[in-house]
Design a protein around this motif. Structure first.
Motif, PDB file in Angstrom:
ATOM      1  N   SER A 246      71.915  16.341 127.802  1.00 25.02           N
ATOM      2  CA  SER A 246      72.723  16.346 129.022  1.00 25.02           C
ATOM      3  C   SER A 246      73.564  17.611 129.061  1.00 25.02           C
ATOM      4  CB  SER A 246      73.624  15.106 129.093  1.00 25.02           C
ATOM      5  OG  SER A 246      74.426  14.991 127.921  1.00 25.02           O
ATOM      6  N   VAL A 247      73.635  18.224 130.229  1.00 21.09           N
ATOM      7  CA  VAL A 247      74.306  19.512 130.396  1.00 21.09           C
ATOM      8  C   VAL A 247      75.378  19.380 131.468  1.00 21.09           C
ATOM      9  CG1 VAL A 247      74.045  21.946 130.960  1.00 21.09           C
ATOM     10  CG2 VAL A 247      72.202  20.737 129.744  1.00 21.09           C
ATOM     11  N   LEU A 248      76.604  19.753 131.110  1.00 20.46           N
ATOM     12  CA  LEU A 248      77.712  19.822 132.059  1.00 20.46           C
ATOM     13  C   LEU A 248      77.807  21.238 132.591  1.00 20.46           C
ATOM     14  CD1 LEU A 248      80.361  18.679 133.336  1.00 20.46           C
ATOM     15  CD2 LEU A 248      81.522  19.422 131.228  1.00 20.46           C
ATOM     16  N   ASP A 249      77.746  21.375 133.920  1.00 23.85           N
ATOM     17  CA  ASP A 249      77.767  22.709 134.518  1.00 23.85           C
ATOM     18  C   ASP A 249      77.843  22.545 136.033  1.00 23.85           C
ATOM     19  OD1 ASP A 249      77.692  25.448 134.787  1.00 23.85           O
ATOM     20  OD2 ASP A 249      75.673  25.721 133.989  1.00 23.85           O
ATOM     21  N   VAL A 250      78.000  23.637 136.757  1.00 22.04           N
ATOM     22  CA  VAL A 250      77.650  23.648 138.178  1.00 22.04           C
ATOM     23  C   VAL A 250      76.133  23.512 138.202  1.00 22.04           C
ATOM     24  CG1 VAL A 250      77.599  25.000 140.281  1.00 22.04           C
ATOM     25  CG2 VAL A 250      79.643  25.020 138.832  1.00 22.04           C
ATOM     26  N   PRO A 251      75.584  22.490 138.873  1.00 21.10           N
ATOM     27  CA  PRO A 251      74.216  22.072 138.561  1.00 21.10           C
ATOM     28  C   PRO A 251      73.115  22.932 139.167  1.00 21.10           C
ATOM     29  CG  PRO A 251      75.070  20.735 140.339  1.00 21.10           C
ATOM     30  CD  PRO A 251      76.212  21.623 139.886  1.00 21.10           C
ATOM     31  N   ASP A 252      72.020  23.019 138.428  1.00 17.60           N
ATOM     32  CA  ASP A 252      70.748  23.448 138.993  1.00 17.60           C
ATOM     33  C   ASP A 252      70.136  22.217 139.640  1.00 17.60           C
ATOM     34  OD1 ASP A 252      68.217  24.221 139.618  1.00 17.60           O
ATOM     35  OD2 ASP A 252      67.593  24.698 137.568  1.00 17.60           O
ATOM     36  N   ILE A 253      70.109  22.178 140.963  1.00 19.66           N
ATOM     37  CA  ILE A 253      69.695  20.958 141.665  1.00 19.66           C
ATOM     38  C   ILE A 253      68.187  20.845 141.825  1.00 19.66           C
ATOM     39  CG2 ILE A 253      71.883  20.773 142.884  1.00 19.66           C
ATOM     40  CD1 ILE A 253      70.542  21.953 145.354  1.00 19.66           C
ATOM     41  N   TRP A 254      67.466  21.855 141.345  1.00 21.41           N
ATOM     42  CA  TRP A 254      66.024  21.859 141.535  1.00 21.41           C
ATOM     43  C   TRP A 254      65.348  20.692 140.829  1.00 21.41           C
ATOM     44  CZ3 TRP A 254      63.168  23.909 145.002  1.00 21.41           C
ATOM     45  CH2 TRP A 254      61.797  24.082 144.811  1.00 21.41           C
TER      46      TRP A 254
END
Length: 447
Positions: A246-254
């Motif tokens: 799981s990655v916390l970030d401004v998301p890559d929505i692809w």
């Protein structure tokens, strides 16, 4: 069922218009998992637009769910949903109540509208977050046990980004976003393509390229379009789940899918989804808002298993689904300019309290409705040519589509006009839903 007193309320929702008794059993198990592992009261909300006999089978499946402390089940047919919406709209004081009711509960299929209804019902139930699943999907397993996405959703949703870092395997979030709430947690899917065009791909990859490339912005260079075609609708591929990532970030929505998504209420109570009818993909709008605002999110690998039901590949089911696909392609004429506006606005989309500025987004949507239709006429021409080359049922669909062209062009524009109207009306609708309170939707003796 037993209710907690001071527990955070969440809404796990399943919109459906098809038989899905197995999915009801599965999502009931996910609700039990959430209540057993987290300090939450789970409102399992099944919004059922299926026919009478199927609804009866679903009601039986609901009755057979085990009684679990802090899980409350609501199974609503369209009649009960309509009654709720009429009261909400009346309380909101909107000047066009019948139009608003039609946007919230249209006669035709609407992926955005069914989720918007869930948003308002979640508000009425006092929920802090919503977690959506689909009726044509299931869960992966590990060592014989289901792998539930709600695990990651409840670890992070609503927390400040800085506080959510402990619940993920990788923190890539810039510290500048640490005070903003985690507004979305999602994963993807494994299995069949999310859009049912694999038959076209298998029959003629060249035609597949020409058709799928129609959802790219027309100004994109060829290499970007080629990349979009290669990556479209494949989700997470076929790799089975083995360990949490799981990655916390401004998301890559692809790589996110709406069958595997959770939203914090501070997002969905401010901006609804496009209520377009007969348009696949109309429910993905908030992903773009989160990406460009920008807001923190968590992307995880507890991917849902996607599968197809048989009706969309034969007869009227095939025709109906292909119309929804065409309308999706036409909607891009209006949505791409909005996405570009969101990207350009960036941090200006948020107020000082990190709330999304809905009026700004409504302005972008309203401005898009003036787009030149020439590009959509071209899209319809390409579809006609490609489907006739495919022959068989695709050529028959091209014949079916020909007299519908003008209406589809008009409808794509009106859909966006209605979306702007709904954004303007949304906050009063949410306030009215909360005023009605949690008594709405109790059903089947499960509360």
């Amino acid at each position: 069922m037993t209710r907690g007193t001071d527990l955070r309320r969440i809404c796990l929702t399943l919109p459906t218009n098809r038989a899905c008794t197995a999915t009801i059993a599965d999502i009931g198990e996910e609700a039990a998992y959430a209540a057993g592992r987290f300090d939450v009261e789970v409102h399992l909300l099944i919004l059922d637009s299926s026919d009478g006999s199927t609804f009866t089978e679903h009601a039986k499946a609901v009755d057979e769910l085990p009684a679990v402390p802090n899980v409350i089940v609501h199974h609503l047919d369209e009649g009960r949903q309509r009654d709720f919406l009429r009261e909400v709209i009346e309380r909101s004081g909107h000047a066009e109540p019948e139009l608003l009711l039609d946007l919230m509960l249209p006669a035709a299929v609407s992926y955005g509208a069914c989720t918007n209804r869930a948003f308002l019902l979640a508000a009425a139930l006092g929920c802090e977050s919503i977690h959506r699943r689909d009726s044509d999907s299931g869960y992966q397993t590990l060592d014989g046990k289901p792998v539930f996405p709600i695990h990651h959703e409840l670890l992070s949703l609503g927390k400040p980004g800085a506080d959510a870092a402990d619940g993920v395997t990788e923190n890539a979030l810039d510290t500048v976003h640490g005070g903003k709430p985690v507004s979305m947690v999602g994963g993807s899917f494994v299995g069949e393509l999310s859009v049912d065009v694999s038959e076209i791909k298998e029959t003629d990859p060249g035609i597949y390229h020409d058709v799928v490339s129609l959802w790219a912005p027309p100004e994109w260079p060829a290499e970007e379009v080629q990349g979009l075609v290669q990556e479209s609708f494949i989700g997470a591929g076929t790799e089975p789940f083995s360990v949490d990532r799981s990655v916390l970030d401004v998301p890559d929505i692809w790589r996110l899918d709406m069958c595997n998504i959770g939203f914090d209420r501070e997002l969905y109570e401010r901006v609804p989804l496009p209520p377009a009818t007969d348009t696949i993909g109309s429910d993905y709008f908030l992903l773009h808002v989160v990406r460009h605002a920008p807001l923190p999110a968590v992307v995880h690998n507890r991917h849902i298993v996607n599968f197809y039901t048989a009706e969309r590949r034969t007869g009227s089911g095939f025709t109906d689904y292909q119309v929804r696909f065409v309308k999706f392609l036409l909607s891009m004429l209006y949505l791409h300019p909005v996405y570009f506006d969101l990207e350009e606005a960036g941090p200006a989309l948020l107020d000082p309290q990190h709330h999304v500025r809905a009026a700004t987004i409504a302005g972008f949507v309203r401005r898009s409705t003036g787009a030149d239709r020439a590009e959509n006429i071209r899209r319809l021409d390409v579809i006609d040519r490609c489907y006739r080359q495919l022959g068989g049922k695709y050529a028959e669909f091209a014949d079916h589509l020909m007299p519908l062209r003008q209406g589809l062009l008009d409808r794509a524009q009106v859909d966006m006009e209605h979306f702007a109207l709904l954004i303007d009306a949304w906050r009063p609708l949410v306030a009215a839903s909360r005023a009605i309170g949690p008594s709405i939707g109790r059903s089947t003796g499960r509360a």
